[in-house]
Enzyme design. Sequence first.
Site, mmCIF file in Angstrom:
data_model
loop_
_atom_site.group_PDB
_atom_site.id
_atom_site.type_symbol
_atom_site.label_atom_id
_atom_site.label_comp_id
_atom_site.label_asym_id
_atom_site.label_seq_id
_atom_site.Cartn_x
_atom_site.Cartn_y
_atom_site.Cartn_z
ATOM 1 N N HIS A 59 30.665 8.259 25.837
ATOM 2 C CA HIS A 59 30.268 6.858 25.709
ATOM 3 C C HIS A 59 31.150 5.961 26.584
ATOM 4 C CE1 HIS A 59 29.157 3.006 23.978
ATOM 5 N NE2 HIS A 59 30.409 2.800 23.606
ATOM 6 N N GLN A 105 27.874 -9.751 24.939
ATOM 7 C CA GLN A 105 29.125 -9.011 25.078
ATOM 8 C C GLN A 105 29.636 -9.017 26.521
ATOM 9 O OE1 GLN A 105 28.707 -4.921 23.792
ATOM 10 N NE2 GLN A 105 30.793 -4.357 24.335
#
Lengths: 402, 402
Positions: free
Chosen positions: B122, B230
Amino acid sequence: MTSATLSRATTRLTVPEGSLYGLGNLPYGVYSVDGSEPRVATRLGDVVVDLALLLEDDIFASPSLNAFMAQGHERWADVRSSLRAALEGEVPATAVHQLDEVRLHLPVEVADYVDFYASEHHAANLGRLFRPQNPDPLTPNWKHLPIGYHGRAGTIVVSGTDVVRPSGQRKGPDDATPVFGPSTRLDIEAELAFVVGTGTPLSTPITVEDAERHLFGVALFNDWSARDLQAWEYVPLGPHLGKSFASTMAPWVVPMLALQEAKVPTPRQEPAPLPYLAAAEPWGLDLDLAVSWNGEVVSRPPYREMYWSPAQMLAHQTVNGASARTGDVFASGTISGPAKDSRGAFIELTWGGAEPVQVGGEVRTFLEDGDEVVITASAPGADGVRIGFGEARGRIVPARQT
Amino acid sequence: MTSATLSRATTRLTVPEGSLYGLGNLPYGVYSVDGSEPRVATRLGDVVVDLALLLEDDIFASPSLNAFMAQGHERWADVRSSLRAALEGEVPATAVHQLDEVRLHLPVEVADYVDFYASEHHAANLGRLFRPQNPDPLTPNWKHLPIGYHGRAGTIVVSGTDVVRPSGQRKGPDDATPVFGPSTRLDIEAELAFVVGTGTPLSTPITVEDAERHLFGVALFNDWSARDLQAWEYVPLGPHLGKSFASTMAPWVVPMLALQEAKVPTPRQEPAPLPYLAAAEPWGLDLDLAVSWNGEVVSRPPYREMYWSPAQMLAHQTVNGASARTGDVFASGTISGPAKDSRGAFIELTWGGAEPVQVGGEVRTFLEDGDEVVITASAPGADGVRIGFGEARGRIVPARQT
């Protein structure tokens, strides 16, 4: 004299000339005496007055302000009026204690804690120090939103609690690999903490206009920072262990209702913020802080220089639908003014350690074991009488042995 | 039949063949029926069993697991033994409810919440997407410490709670200035949340070896993420509004004591971590997750691929002297394996939206209003019987009107 008589004994309180804790202040705190259960109190001059006894209201027989804060803005105003009237009359003697005879506790049961970054001078100084390769010391988002991040609520401690030097990883530019050990660049951040009295459910943002009805009060705050740990860990997800070891909060929460005379416009906000952050008259607070290092004032950060207002910080925090809770605390970020002696963090004051300062005849860059830092402040109050905020005090003790 | 007789009526419970909720699981949750006060329960097969009634212990007549968790590791083991024995005998009929007749609540009163970033796959994928200019997709610190940051404890919601699409600022690379509006890149992060049962005071780090005695259990977790918000906000202090609007937690906390068969070595950690993160045998968990998007499984993230172990995450969090509390929750960060169909976030699965996926005959990149995501998992249990984790379910509802 029987105890029944004793409990009915009353006294009249007077405020010493020049006190920062007159009837225009009336901060809220939590105290105990001789190991008793902590209860809510106010401070008048140099005495602490038990509010459950003074006002005959058990909501104050509680170890935090949260139950009272949850009652809402109108109740805060009512209690403030009642409190003032009661303190001008006969006060039950059992409700009164000398300040130096009580123990003061953390006044708030902290729900979520967010730390902002609302001083342009601080953000620009840190940008120059941490990201010297960037032509603009401010990140591109800085003037568009009040940058903030969540911190550790469970390690907010009351003034006077010793701060153990944190250990952690650091990696200097010349180190091949990180090393573990006590922080060698332990710093302060002189801040204000804003205490949320009433929240909102999910998906119900607090507007800039409504923010003040949710804001209960203000407390001095020291966001201790281990710069070496922070520098190594903070890309890409922000500060963590460099901050989470301890933050010091003053024991007194000065109600927003006491600060009406302290409201001043924020510095001009250019470019104009997006509508959800716009305010007809964005207001800051005219607090003068002082940072003492081993008894010597090394900086006088001016809160009035803060770019983003507390109302904007609260509106921003909830505009995405995040709920807010009674006991949420958000801090302003380091308060730094434009002058060198108004910088609220030692990394700025000493320019990353390159420009040491004289403290009590000794040379300092970052904090040494045994050093003590005390943050105080005052603000204009009603009738020309200034208002005090207690203090956020902490002493550095050596790292635990590993 | 009188109520006194009724209350003494008992029943024998049987577990359906193939159930993931047999006697080797016994997860803890909090339920209510018809608006009753929430109380602690376990799940066996498809029924929910009230623990205060089953074990005649009022610690479970509580709206969260916290009071029980605070009793510590030995008590957790004792209760697990008692629970198993009680469920094999005659069970009070009043303690038993069908799963579909109860309401399940958030099982934990969350103290502090930290989100980690423990999957190498990730982190590397996000690095390639967010910081393509960097030659190494991992930041230099990534293999030296489990990166984590504090998130909003107050917006952790129980599975089944609708998620209102968050609004906020975003600024695309071609936008001159940021715009405000509903997120257009709403995403999930399939994670595990670890629940801290007992904490430590300030300046008392939890070692890697001791971590398991403090860890109560595991719950499925979805860290909903608004990628556009974000991306604009996260430099330099990390994610805030892109995450704080909601995180979904499963209603069942599977105790660590149920997961002994699921322990597997973490991937090899090279370079070797610093001593405070070193473990003779760092252990991960052999959970197989499944992410369903509108009923179709789009990813199967393997928890066993996670680089940093839960014990390392807890040790890291406290090594600087930060205290830990009963109810602290830390999540793993997105669980992504090496294969495309094992990625636990849609930004990875669709490569930033560039590679849409087919979901139920429709094309998707990020979440649309009305979409529902369900995360499930199973793990090896005792006697070859697998263990289930309930689900973390959430449906996207339209942004509120502004």
